[in-house]
Scaffold this motif. Structure first.
Motif, PDB file in Angstrom:
ATOM      1  N   VAL A   9       6.129 -19.718 -51.700  1.00  0.00           N
ATOM      2  CA  VAL A   9       7.350 -20.391 -51.007  1.00  0.00           C
ATOM      3  C   VAL A   9       8.452 -19.215 -50.228  1.00  0.00           C
ATOM      4  O   VAL A   9       9.151 -18.231 -51.326  1.00  0.00           O
ATOM      5  CB  VAL A   9       8.470 -20.561 -52.826  1.00  0.00           C
ATOM      6  CG1 VAL A   9       9.850 -21.489 -52.273  1.00  0.00           C
ATOM      7  CG2 VAL A   9       7.979 -21.969 -53.388  1.00  0.00           C
ATOM      8  N   PRO A  10       8.890 -19.660 -49.043  1.00  0.00           N
ATOM      9  CA  PRO A  10       9.367 -19.431 -48.147  1.00  0.00           C
ATOM     10  C   PRO A  10      10.818 -18.491 -49.012  1.00  0.00           C
ATOM     11  O   PRO A  10      11.162 -19.670 -49.647  1.00  0.00           O
ATOM     12  CB  PRO A  10       9.822 -20.242 -47.022  1.00  0.00           C
ATOM     13  CG  PRO A  10       8.583 -21.656 -47.416  1.00  0.00           C
ATOM     14  CD  PRO A  10       8.732 -21.306 -48.692  1.00  0.00           C
ATOM     15  N   LYS A  11      11.141 -17.556 -48.727  1.00  0.00           N
ATOM     16  CA  LYS A  11      12.011 -16.933 -48.937  1.00  0.00           C
ATOM     17  C   LYS A  11      13.611 -17.133 -48.115  1.00  0.00           C
ATOM     18  O   LYS A  11      13.277 -17.571 -47.038  1.00  0.00           O
ATOM     19  CB  LYS A  11      13.495 -15.905 -49.227  1.00  0.00           C
ATOM     20  CG  LYS A  11      11.753 -15.078 -50.405  1.00  0.00           C
ATOM     21  CD  LYS A  11      12.270 -13.333 -50.090  1.00  0.00           C
ATOM     22  CE  LYS A  11      10.753 -13.109 -51.513  1.00  0.00           C
ATOM     23  NZ  LYS A  11      10.789 -11.506 -51.665  1.00  0.00           N
ATOM     24  N   GLU A  12      14.484 -18.360 -48.616  1.00  0.00           N
ATOM     25  CA  GLU A  12      15.913 -18.722 -47.887  1.00  0.00           C
ATOM     26  C   GLU A  12      16.060 -17.360 -46.892  1.00  0.00           C
ATOM     27  O   GLU A  12      17.538 -18.670 -45.796  1.00  0.00           O
ATOM     28  CB  GLU A  12      16.405 -19.387 -49.070  1.00  0.00           C
ATOM     29  CG  GLU A  12      16.145 -20.607 -49.531  1.00  0.00           C
ATOM     30  CD  GLU A  12      17.652 -21.229 -50.123  1.00  0.00           C
ATOM     31  OE1 GLU A  12      17.698 -21.818 -49.790  1.00  0.00           O
ATOM     32  OE2 GLU A  12      17.182 -21.048 -51.056  1.00  0.00           O
ATOM     33  N   ASP A  13      16.462 -16.616 -47.353  1.00  0.00           N
ATOM     34  CA  ASP A  13      17.167 -14.549 -46.568  1.00  0.00           C
ATOM     35  C   ASP A  13      15.869 -14.911 -45.568  1.00  0.00           C
ATOM     36  O   ASP A  13      16.512 -13.353 -44.897  1.00  0.00           O
ATOM     37  CB  ASP A  13      17.842 -13.989 -47.069  1.00  0.00           C
ATOM     38  CG  ASP A  13      16.498 -13.677 -47.647  1.00  0.00           C
ATOM     39  OD1 ASP A  13      15.061 -13.943 -47.883  1.00  0.00           O
ATOM     40  OD2 ASP A  13      16.640 -11.932 -48.749  1.00  0.00           O
ATOM     41  N   GLU A  14      15.175 -15.982 -45.373  1.00  0.00           N
ATOM     42  CA  GLU A  14      14.180 -14.717 -44.478  1.00  0.00           C
ATOM     43  C   GLU A  14      13.736 -16.340 -43.909  1.00  0.00           C
ATOM     44  O   GLU A  14      14.073 -17.670 -43.816  1.00  0.00           O
ATOM     45  CB  GLU A  14      12.392 -14.462 -45.187  1.00  0.00           C
ATOM     46  CG  GLU A  14      12.787 -13.101 -46.215  1.00  0.00           C
ATOM     47  CD  GLU A  14      11.498 -13.033 -47.122  1.00  0.00           C
ATOM     48  OE1 GLU A  14      11.914 -11.873 -46.890  1.00  0.00           O
ATOM     49  OE2 GLU A  14      10.714 -13.538 -46.765  1.00  0.00           O
ATOM     50  N   LEU A  15      13.504 -15.912 -41.860  1.00  0.00           N
ATOM     51  CA  LEU A  15      12.544 -17.003 -41.367  1.00  0.00           C
ATOM     52  C   LEU A  15      11.472 -17.253 -41.403  1.00  0.00           C
ATOM     53  O   LEU A  15      10.559 -17.207 -42.040  1.00  0.00           O
ATOM     54  CB  LEU A  15      13.680 -16.599 -39.917  1.00  0.00           C
ATOM     55  CG  LEU A  15      15.005 -16.480 -39.564  1.00  0.00           C
ATOM     56  CD1 LEU A  15      14.812 -15.506 -38.576  1.00  0.00           C
ATOM     57  CD2 LEU A  15      15.056 -17.418 -39.226  1.00  0.00           C
ATOM     58  N   LEU A  16      11.079 -18.522 -41.028  1.00  0.00           N
ATOM     59  CA  LEU A  16      10.069 -19.112 -41.373  1.00  0.00           C
ATOM     60  C   LEU A  16       9.250 -20.195 -40.085  1.00  0.00           C
ATOM     61  O   LEU A  16      10.078 -20.419 -39.592  1.00  0.00           O
ATOM     62  CB  LEU A  16       9.637 -20.172 -42.084  1.00  0.00           C
ATOM     63  CG  LEU A  16       8.291 -20.710 -42.878  1.00  0.00           C
ATOM     64  CD1 LEU A  16       7.041 -20.139 -43.042  1.00  0.00           C
ATOM     65  CD2 LEU A  16       8.089 -22.042 -43.449  1.00  0.00           C
ATOM     66  N   ILE A  17       8.360 -19.354 -39.428  1.00  0.00           N
ATOM     67  CA  ILE A  17       7.721 -20.589 -38.497  1.00  0.00           C
ATOM     68  C   ILE A  17       6.420 -21.137 -39.309  1.00  0.00           C
ATOM     69  O   ILE A  17       5.089 -19.584 -39.503  1.00  0.00           O
ATOM     70  CB  ILE A  17       7.303 -18.925 -36.786  1.00  0.00           C
ATOM     71  CG1 ILE A  17       8.496 -18.355 -36.659  1.00  0.00           C
ATOM     72  CG2 ILE A  17       6.615 -19.867 -36.318  1.00  0.00           C
ATOM     73  CD1 ILE A  17       8.444 -16.987 -35.704  1.00  0.00           C
ATOM     74  N   ILE A  18       5.759 -21.962 -38.718  1.00  0.00           N
ATOM     75  CA  ILE A  18       4.748 -22.601 -39.033  1.00  0.00           C
ATOM     76  C   ILE A  18       3.980 -22.802 -37.393  1.00  0.00           C
ATOM     77  O   ILE A  18       4.611 -23.696 -36.074  1.00  0.00           O
ATOM     78  CB  ILE A  18       4.569 -23.986 -39.363  1.00  0.00           C
ATOM     79  CG1 ILE A  18       5.460 -22.982 -40.876  1.00  0.00           C
ATOM     80  CG2 ILE A  18       3.024 -24.503 -39.739  1.00  0.00           C
ATOM     81  CD1 ILE A  18       5.717 -24.610 -42.234  1.00  0.00           C
ATOM     82  N   VAL A  19       2.774 -22.568 -37.227  1.00  0.00           N
ATOM     83  CA  VAL A  19       2.063 -22.760 -36.661  1.00  0.00           C
ATOM     84  C   VAL A  19       0.680 -23.984 -36.741  1.00  0.00           C
ATOM     85  O   VAL A  19       0.065 -23.139 -37.849  1.00  0.00           O
ATOM     86  CB  VAL A  19       0.994 -21.511 -35.567  1.00  0.00           C
ATOM     87  CG1 VAL A  19       0.616 -21.633 -33.985  1.00  0.00           C
ATOM     88  CG2 VAL A  19       2.687 -20.461 -35.401  1.00  0.00           C
ATOM     89  N   THR A  20       0.781 -24.723 -36.149  1.00  0.00           N
ATOM     90  CA  THR A  20      -0.284 -25.647 -36.680  1.00  0.00           C
ATOM     91  C   THR A  20      -1.580 -26.825 -35.753  1.00  0.00           C
ATOM     92  O   THR A  20       0.003 -27.342 -35.084  1.00  0.00           O
ATOM     93  CB  THR A  20      -0.303 -26.561 -38.575  1.00  0.00           C
ATOM     94  OG1 THR A  20      -1.315 -27.194 -38.848  1.00  0.00           O
ATOM     95  CG2 THR A  20       0.908 -27.172 -37.648  1.00  0.00           C
ATOM     96  N   SER A  21      -2.476 -26.398 -35.715  1.00  0.00           N
ATOM     97  CA  SER A  21      -2.717 -27.373 -34.720  1.00  0.00           C
ATOM     98  C   SER A  21      -2.884 -28.945 -35.773  1.00  0.00           C
ATOM     99  O   SER A  21      -3.031 -28.976 -36.775  1.00  0.00           O
ATOM    100  CB  SER A  21      -4.698 -27.312 -34.923  1.00  0.00           C
ATOM    101  OG  SER A  21      -5.109 -26.812 -35.873  1.00  0.00           O
TER     102      SER A  21
END
Length: 153
Positions: free
Chosen positions: A45-57
């Motif tokens: 579960v992504p932490k809210e104080d970190e950024l998330l990048i999702i790369v998907t085909s």
């Protein structure tokens, strides 16, 4: 140093290569990057104080790649409320299909439902226009970096 989690869903490896390229380039900007393999997504579960990048085909008729589909289903099922999370999504697709970048659009909708906020507009990379999606992704980094820096001002 801010932390950036990069998650990818790929069929033939292009999305993984784009994510790896981004991780390397973003690390050069003094961010701590964490490239998460699909085998390590269970329970993530992504932490809210970190950024998330999702790369998907996208595969099939706008479907998620098999390697990231279980995580998508888990996030949808668990439905953590993530109002502090800032995310970016890069979709790899082919505009000759009606469901162009369908997987990226599904992730965008899911994270909006979870209360997360986009850091940048979704970047859809069209295989009809570029043979090297990592090139378009690298050109997008200044946009991402500017948005990430504005969070700290």
């Amino acid at each position: 140093m801010e932390k950036v989690n990069l998650v990818f869903g790929t069929v033939y490896g292009s999305a993984q290569f784009v994510a790896e390229t981004l991780a390397s380039k973003i690390a050069e900007l003094d961010f701590e990057t964490n490239l998460i393999q699909s085998s390590d997504l269970t329970g993530f579960v992504p932490k809210e104080d970190e950024l998330l990048i999702i790369v998907t085909s996208t595969t099939g008729q706008g479907d998620l790649p098999d390697d990231i589909a279980p995580w998508f289903a888990e996030m949808k099922s668990v439905a953590p409320y993530l109002p502090g999370l800032r995310y970016s999504i890069i979709g790899l697709g082919d505009s000759s299909y009606e469901t162009f970048c369908g997987a990226a659009k599904q992730f965008d909708e899911l994270f909006a439902e979870l209360g997360a906020k986009p850091l940048t507009a979704r970047l859809d990379i069209d295989a009809c226009e570029t043979m090297e999606p990592e090139t378009d992704a690298v050109q997008w980094i200044p946009t991402w970096h500017s948005a990430a820096q504005s969070l700290n001002q």
